[in-house]
Design an enzyme around this catalytic site. Sequence first.
Site, PDB file in Angstrom:
ATOM      1  N   ASP A 103       0.795  -1.228   0.000  1.00  0.00           N
ATOM      2  CA  ASP A 103       0.000   0.000   0.000  1.00  0.00           C
ATOM      3  C   ASP A 103       0.829   1.281   0.000  1.00  0.00           C
ATOM      4  O   ASP A 103       0.339   2.339  -0.351  1.00  0.00           O
ATOM      5  CB  ASP A 103      -0.945   0.019   1.223  1.00  0.00           C
ATOM      6  CG  ASP A 103      -0.189  -0.174   2.546  1.00  0.00           C
ATOM      7  OD1 ASP A 103       1.043  -0.344   2.517  1.00  0.00           O
ATOM      8  OD2 ASP A 103      -0.828  -0.162   3.615  1.00  0.00           O
ATOM      9  N   HIS A 104       2.098   1.193   0.367  1.00  0.00           N
ATOM     10  CA  HIS A 104       2.904   2.412   0.495  1.00  0.00           C
ATOM     11  C   HIS A 104       3.615   2.775  -0.819  1.00  0.00           C
ATOM     12  O   HIS A 104       3.445   3.852  -1.349  1.00  0.00           O
ATOM     13  CB  HIS A 104       3.976   2.241   1.581  1.00  0.00           C
ATOM     14  CG  HIS A 104       3.464   2.444   2.970  1.00  0.00           C
ATOM     15  ND1 HIS A 104       2.503   1.650   3.541  1.00  0.00           N
ATOM     16  CD2 HIS A 104       3.797   3.353   3.925  1.00  0.00           C
ATOM     17  CE1 HIS A 104       2.262   2.062   4.778  1.00  0.00           C
ATOM     18  NE2 HIS A 104       3.038   3.098   5.035  1.00  0.00           N
ATOM     19  N   ASP A 117       4.200  -0.974  11.289  1.00  0.00           N
ATOM     20  CA  ASP A 117       3.715   0.350  10.922  1.00  0.00           C
ATOM     21  C   ASP A 117       3.123   0.970  12.182  1.00  0.00           C
ATOM     22  O   ASP A 117       2.349   0.324  12.897  1.00  0.00           O
ATOM     23  CB  ASP A 117       2.641   0.254   9.835  1.00  0.00           C
ATOM     24  CG  ASP A 117       2.368   1.624   9.257  1.00  0.00           C
ATOM     25  OD1 ASP A 117       2.911   1.943   8.190  1.00  0.00           O
ATOM     26  OD2 ASP A 117       1.635   2.401   9.913  1.00  0.00           O
ATOM     27  N   ARG A 136      -0.053  13.013  10.051  1.00  0.00           N
ATOM     28  CA  ARG A 136       1.261  13.610  10.332  1.00  0.00           C
ATOM     29  C   ARG A 136       1.507  14.805   9.434  1.00  0.00           C
ATOM     30  O   ARG A 136       1.280  14.719   8.227  1.00  0.00           O
ATOM     31  CB  ARG A 136       2.371  12.565  10.093  1.00  0.00           C
ATOM     32  CG  ARG A 136       2.331  11.507  11.155  1.00  0.00           C
ATOM     33  CD  ARG A 136       3.480  10.536  11.080  1.00  0.00           C
ATOM     34  NE  ARG A 136       3.391   9.696  12.260  1.00  0.00           N
ATOM     35  CZ  ARG A 136       3.707   8.407  12.296  1.00  0.00           C
ATOM     36  NH1 ARG A 136       4.167   7.801  11.216  1.00  0.00           N
ATOM     37  NH2 ARG A 136       3.586   7.734  13.417  1.00  0.00           N
ATOM     38  N   ARG A 160       9.533   2.753  11.223  1.00  0.00           N
ATOM     39  CA  ARG A 160      10.553   2.321  10.259  1.00  0.00           C
ATOM     40  C   ARG A 160      11.887   2.021  10.947  1.00  0.00           C
ATOM     41  O   ARG A 160      12.496   2.899  11.545  1.00  0.00           O
ATOM     42  CB  ARG A 160      10.705   3.343   9.127  1.00  0.00           C
ATOM     43  CG  ARG A 160      11.182   4.713   9.529  1.00  0.00           C
ATOM     44  CD  ARG A 160      11.104   5.697   8.364  1.00  0.00           C
ATOM     45  NE  ARG A 160       9.718   6.050   8.083  1.00  0.00           N
ATOM     46  CZ  ARG A 160       9.310   7.253   7.670  1.00  0.00           C
ATOM     47  NH1 ARG A 160      10.173   8.220   7.439  1.00  0.00           N
ATOM     48  NH2 ARG A 160       8.034   7.513   7.462  1.00  0.00           N
TER      49      ARG A 160
HETATM   50  C1  MIC Z   1       4.256   6.568   8.223  1.00  0.00           C
HETATM   51  O1  MIC Z   1       3.086   6.909   8.253  1.00  0.00           O
HETATM   52  O2  MIC Z   1       5.195   7.291   8.623  1.00  0.00           O
HETATM   53  C2  MIC Z   1       4.585   5.191   7.678  1.00  0.00           C
HETATM   54  C3  MIC Z   1       5.199   5.383   6.358  1.00  0.00           C
HETATM   55  O3  MIC Z   1       3.394   4.463   7.512  1.00  0.00           O
HETATM   56  C4  MIC Z   1       5.513   4.495   8.670  1.00  0.00           C
HETATM   57  C5  MIC Z   1       6.096   3.238   8.194  1.00  0.00           C
HETATM   58  C6  MIC Z   1       7.231   3.418   7.235  1.00  0.00           C
HETATM   59  O4  MIC Z   1       8.049   4.300   7.403  1.00  0.00           O
HETATM   60  O5  MIC Z   1       7.301   2.627   6.300  1.00  0.00           O
HETATM   61  C7  MIC Z   1       4.893   4.234  10.035  1.00  0.00           C
HETATM   62  O6  MIC Z   1       4.004   4.949  10.425  1.00  0.00           O
HETATM   63  O7  MIC Z   1       5.355   3.347  10.768  1.00  0.00           O
HETATM   64 FE1  SF4 Z   2       0.083   4.936   5.058  1.00  0.00          FE
HETATM   65 FE2  SF4 Z   2       1.446   5.666   7.236  1.00  0.00          FE
HETATM   66 FE3  SF4 Z   2      -0.019   7.421   5.854  1.00  0.00          FE
HETATM   67 FE4  SF4 Z   2      -1.223   5.567   7.234  1.00  0.00          FE
HETATM   68  S1  SF4 Z   2       0.066   7.187   8.059  1.00  0.00           S
HETATM   69  S2  SF4 Z   2      -1.741   6.191   5.159  1.00  0.00           S
HETATM   70  S3  SF4 Z   2       0.151   3.833   6.994  1.00  0.00           S
HETATM   71  S4  SF4 Z   2       1.798   6.349   5.137  1.00  0.00           S
END
Ligand code: MIC
Ligand code: SF4
Length: 643
Positions: free
Chosen positions: A64-65, A119, A379, A537
Amino acid sequence: MGYTIAQKIIKNHLVCGEMTAGKEIGLKIDQTLTQDATGTMAYLQFEAMGIDRVKTELSVAYIDHNTLQAGFENADDHRYIQTVAKKHGLRFSRPGNGICHQVHLERFSRPGKTLIGSDSHTPTAGGIGMLAMGAGGLDVAVAMGGGTYYIAMPKMIKVNLVGKLSNYVGAKDVILEVLRILGVKGGVGAIVEYGGEGVKTLSVPQRATITNMGAELGATTSIFPSDETTRAFLKAEDREEDYIELSSDPDATYDAEYTVDLSALKPLAACPHSPDNVKNVSELSGMKINQVCIGSCTNSSMQDMLTVAAMLKGKTVHPDVSLSISPGSKQVYTMLAECGALADLINAGARILECACGPCIGMGFSPQSAGVSLRTFNRNFLARSGTADAQVYLVSPETAAASAVAGVFTDPTTWGVAPKIEMPTQFKINDNLIEMPVGVDEMDGVTVERGPNIKPIPVGKAPAKDLECELILKVGDDITTDHIMPAGTKVLPYRSNVPKLSEFCFTVCDKEFPERAKAKGGGVILGGANYGQGSSREHAALVPLYLGIKAVVAKSFARIHVANLINFGIVPMTLENPDDYENFNEGDLLEIKGFAKAVANATEATLVNKTNGKTAKLKLAFTERQREMLLAGGCLNYTKNQK
Ligand code: MIC
Ligand code: SF4
């Protein structure tokens, strides 16, 4: 004394340790999930353990990423994960099936069970009453092999919900309010449990929006009771048999309690660049905006999408605004298409993306220079959108839709009475994009396919007798894993190629860092409070390890990141007196005499600044198991030594 919901689940899954806050406990894990950006590493580590089949009740590998395939790398990684899953007994959620947390909530989450995922937003499943935690890929690999998952027994925080949300105020506003109260460090070492009369006014996806962003509180996880609303959700997903009732005992006690009056809540926004920098939308009203993105694991459910579609129906997105919409799963996407709501979104001028993380992880849709972007995501860390000077605000789907039409920040409650959303009582079930593994007898016939982008994982070394090296980087408070190891289209394709990834390490803070670290053979990093907050991560530990980082000294650490550092043999130590932070500067020569011995059995060590003669007391708060792991140079060596 009675138990909280989380304590009941912990008690049922306790392998070792004592349930006293702060003490290490070991948990049996029922389910695991991975996504593709962390999955390759997790499966490489699983393979390195030499275990044939996963030993959990259920393990799912999602894609999904990394779905923007600008080169061969991501597609190769997807193929690797697909074949490894098929061979070793995991279900594989194909690209196009949706965001791991949304799909897991719909199809696999179960109240009362434990889940860890590589995740940080795995706590989304807390919305259904599951004890769901984010973890590093290596911890997930260990759990897949039937191993115990270790955490510090969390404290319990209760958030009492009273009243009922009013028109155009959403679940996102609830968690933004909790973030306003507690801040991004407020949940550290704790589980946030929601209770009170207001709970039954919230649907399971709304609850999941709230538990999802518990990650931004730094909480170990967040959880809701499992009640008749939960049963109805599971029934709509054709799996009512997975329902159990779960509530806290009336005499359960909490370390802290807060109350949020849903009726009094107003639309909120987290302002740049932190999820706890919360203001009322009304204070921001009228600010010109350039972009709106709706989706992500926080706000991409059918309820969210139908709300947005109803608001956009018959209207046109403002000419100065670009609006993206990513439904959370194939289930949501299909239902939207079938009920006609998708047409309303397309007609309004929304740019419909695939059901994946997309813009949330900087996979496309980066805002214009200095652009103001409103996102329903979780975020808004500096540069995460892919545009270094973008101003990202986190808002509800309601605020996002109203603002997209107006072209300026708009309080949706000014729209009057909200349209009534009819939620289907039966969801569209079709698991055709979830591939089943082969049986044990056929596994030898499956060849795991590895692309040329997959490079060996760096392995840590035992700590030196005495540590003498340079303070190679000094950073401030709340450093996120997005600072340490940025994501986005240019970087994410190298998640299984640590040498290449290292070129981007810490470049958000200091462009010269990778070169300097390489030239000097690494050193020590000094951080402020909450070092390593954000994602799970493990690359934020693996890449510094590759660049020669031996230890990180900080005022405090975020939970998942500190576990990742230990897993890879980087020694995390905290300053006993946070003021000592001022006595150390980049380029100073540092020394810890008897470093290896301190890691083996001391709770304190002295850090000497050989450049200015100052010293600082460091705390080494490790369990026996963590000490052994660090002495072995990380978890992989430790596990090998134990065989
Ligand atoms: C995120 O929202 O920062 C991610 C990308 O989903 C990460 C995981 C990753 O860095 O692959 C997470 O939240 O753990
Ligand atoms: Fe994907 Fe992380 Fe964003 Fe959720 S917060 S949609 S798991 S990249």
